[in-house]
Design an enzyme around this catalytic site. Structure first.
Site, PDB file in Angstrom:
ATOM      1  NE  ARG A   1     -40.525  14.040  10.485  1.00  0.00           N
ATOM      2  CZ  ARG A   1     -40.554  15.344  10.690  1.00  0.00           C
ATOM      3  NH1 ARG A   1     -41.711  15.956  10.916  1.00  0.00           N
ATOM      4  NH2 ARG A   1     -39.435  16.065  10.654  1.00  0.00           N
TER       5      ARG A   1
ATOM      6  CB  CYS B   1     -18.567  24.510   9.296  1.00  0.00           C
ATOM      7  SG  CYS B   1     -17.318  24.547  10.603  1.00  0.00           S
TER       8      CYS B   1
ATOM      9  CB  CYS C   1     -17.039  20.500  16.602  1.00  0.00           C
ATOM     10  SG  CYS C   1     -15.389  20.817  15.937  1.00  0.00           S
TER      11      CYS C   1
ATOM     12  CB  CYS D   1     -10.608  24.221  12.420  1.00  0.00           C
ATOM     13  SG  CYS D   1     -11.275  22.816  11.487  1.00  0.00           S
TER      14      CYS D   1
ATOM     15  N   GLY E   1     -44.411  25.836  13.540  1.00  0.00           N
ATOM     16  CA  GLY E   1     -45.524  24.913  13.386  1.00  0.00           C
ATOM     17  C   GLY E   1     -45.735  24.348  12.002  1.00  0.00           C
TER      18      GLY E   1
ATOM     19  CB  SER F   1     -40.839  17.221   7.391  1.00  0.00           C
ATOM     20  OG  SER F   1     -40.530  18.584   7.568  1.00  0.00           O
TER      21      SER F   1
ATOM     22  CB  CYS G   1     -32.395  33.366  14.300  1.00  0.00           C
ATOM     23  SG  CYS G   1     -32.072  31.645  13.872  1.00  0.00           S
ATOM     24  CG  ASP G   2     -35.847  29.153  12.388  1.00  0.00           C
ATOM     25  OD1 ASP G   2     -34.637  29.315  12.572  1.00  0.00           O
ATOM     26  OD2 ASP G   2     -36.319  28.200  11.742  1.00  0.00           O
TER      27      ASP G   2
END
Length: 368
Positions: free
Chosen positions: A97, A286, A303, A280, A29, A85, A236-237
């Protein structure tokens, strides 16, 4: 989160971490809705429990709408980092937004960024790359650069339905790659040493022999736990759900949850990659990307776009690192790279293979 639980979170965290630097990211939030008094209490408790010789870092991630003079004074005095943001230009930002009354928010955010700067706070600019912003990479980058904060990051929007299909405002993978390539050009040839773009800074660090610092680029994840307002802790969020609940801070320590089998397995699961990833040449950069963006075959939705960027940037980053190690200044490097680019791209015909390495004709690739 009430203040009693807040104290337990802080006490428990200090007791569980090896230190000597302890980081808190205040997220939502919208975290500013909790009110300034909550954060004053948090800082008071941090100072109460912080072991001697340790440091405590705070980062507030906000949309910035509630920022005012009182908040700025507090954030400056307590040395908070701030992330704001903002999605590029006024048009890009206000496309999605808007506030509860459906009013645009861009001008208010710009005003509050300048207010933070008045107090000596240079916020990180967080721009989401969605189906709209991805169409205007040059304009998005230039509008953020003009704010002179020195740091920006571009966060791809990948939304999925219950079946795992990518939906809604999500960015197209190849469009994401084109977006990043355009901004990479602007950054490398004009702003090296002046403006930092998180992904490019991470790539440059890896090319120079260093390591990634952000979780989604690391070989394993799981080092950033999430505490919700009821005290429950999640892996994790991006995974705040029943399957990834590690327990409650009211019953367990952060150390027990972080080092428990469930969280260790969660972190190591990132290494479950498909053959394309494992073979790769850019895997070291990454590491398969964020698991939330993968499908059931462990193929990352982004990817193709990331590969476009990596192929294009490879030779330039190698040359940049070589010149940096030889003591060249950023200005000298940019001048040299412009000459290399002119030699590589200056006389390309529409039907030639594109120099970016995509395998497509120039007119169907970067020539667009």
């Amino acid at each position: 989160m009430d203040e009693e639980l807040l104290e337990e979170v802080i006490r428990n965290y200090f007791a569980s971490t090896p230190g000597p630097i302890v980081s808190f990211i205040w997220h939502g939030g919208e975290p500013m809705l909790r009110g300034l008094s909550f954060y004053k209490k948090a800082v008071e408790l941090q100072k109460k429990y912080l072991p001697q010789g340790w440091q405590c870092w705070n980062n507030l991630q906000t949309n910035g709408l509630l920022m005012n003079e009182e908040w700025c004074r507090f954030l400056k005095e307590e040395h908070f980092d701030v992330g704001i943001s903002i999605d590029g230009t006024r048009f890009n930002h206000d496309y999605y937004r808007i506030d509860k009354q459906e009013n645009p928010t861009y001008d208010r955010i710009i005003t509050n960024i300048k207010l933070l700067q008045k107090y000596g706070i240079q916020p990180d600019l967080l721009c989401t790359v969605n189906d709209e912003t991805s169409q205007s990479p040059y304009e998005v980058y230039e509008s953020l650069k003009k704010l002179n904060t020195g740091w920006m990051q571009f966060i791809p929007v990948v939304n999925k339905d219950e079946e795992g299909n990518v939906v809604g405002q999500s960015v197209d993978s190849r469009q994401y790659g084109e977006f990043l390539k355009t901004i990479f050009n602007q950054w490398l040839f004009n702003d090296l040493g002046k403006t930092n773009v998180q992904l490019f800074a991470e790539m440059l660090n890896v090319y120079a022999g260093g390591y990634q610092t952000v979780c989604w680029l690391l070989p394993e994840c799981g080092k950033v736990l999430v505490v919700e307002s009821d005290g429950k802790v999640y892996s994790c969020d991006h995974y705040v759900n029943e399957n990834h609940c590690l327990g409650s801070i009211k019953e367990m320590t952060f150390g027990e949850m972080m080092n428990g089998s469930q969280q260790v397995s969660f972190g190591k699961a990132k290494r479950n990659l498909n053959d394309k990833c494992l073979n790769c040449r850019y895997l070291k950069i990454c590491n398969g990307g964020c698991p939330k963006d993968r499908n059931k075959d462990n193929y990352n939705y982004l990817c193709d776009g990331m590969l476009e960027l990596f192929n294009y940037a490879d030779s330039y980053l190698n040359e940049t690192v070589r010149q940096l190690k030889n003591g060249k200044t950023p200005d000298a490097i940019m001048k040299s790279l412009k000459n290399i680019r002119l030699e590589k791209w200056g006389k390309i015909s529409p039907n030639s293979l594109c120099p970016c390495g995509s395998g497509r004709k120039f007119k169907h690739c970067c020539g667009k």
